[in-house]
Design an enzyme around this catalytic site. Sequence first.
Site, short mmCIF file in Angstrom:
data_model
loop_
_atom_site.label_atom_id
_atom_site.label_comp_id
_atom_site.label_asym_id
_atom_site.label_seq_id
_atom_site.Cartn_x
_atom_site.Cartn_y
_atom_site.Cartn_z
N ASP A 1 0.82 -1.26 -0.21
CA ASP A 1 -0.22 -0.02 0.05
C ASP A 1 0.80 1.27 0.01
OD1 ASP A 1 0.82 0.34 2.71
OD2 ASP A 1 -0.90 -0.35 3.56
N ARG A 2 0.17 2.44 0.30
CA ARG A 2 0.98 3.50 0.13
C ARG A 2 2.11 3.81 1.28
NH1 ARG A 2 -1.33 9.62 0.98
NH2 ARG A 2 0.49 10.65 0.00
#
Length: 174
Positions: free
Chosen positions: A25-26
């Site tokens: 994810d980010r």
Amino acid sequence: MKSREPVPASRWYSTAFRVRYQETDRMGVVYHANYLSWFECGRTEMFRGLGFSYRSLEEKGVLLPVTAADLQFKSPARYDDLIVVYARLSVFSPLRVEYEYEIRRLTEETGEAGGNAGSGNIRNAMPPLSGELLVSGSTSHVWLNADWKPVRLDRALPDLYQAVTGALREEGGA
């Protein structure tokens, strides 16, 4: 060996790789569903290490879908970590199969799981397993025919059943 006798758990097999950016994810943390995909890689390569392939099963009309999955998360994997997936058969019977898994992070210094760790090499590993434990778990599977009806592997593909049980006996189990 009678077909009703359970086969002892196999040794651990391993496959190693680096976490890809697309799996995170980010924050650079591996998305939780990716661990199930890694379990699949582990069991596929473990089965291949025993001398068989899932593809050959399906070509012979036998399927092995997941009926249950259990994961315990200890610590997250992150982008570019060197990961090893350990897999072994904990149950192999004419009706069902269960696998156990451990996903571990290796440091560059402990990258001994499989020699060239990025190449997906497989080897039998004796505990203790290398690396920091990130996720452990298991999956359960049932033998089905092409019509998605339960089958006994020892009756549907007796040669395959005997070959797998023979390979497991030869390696000595856990």
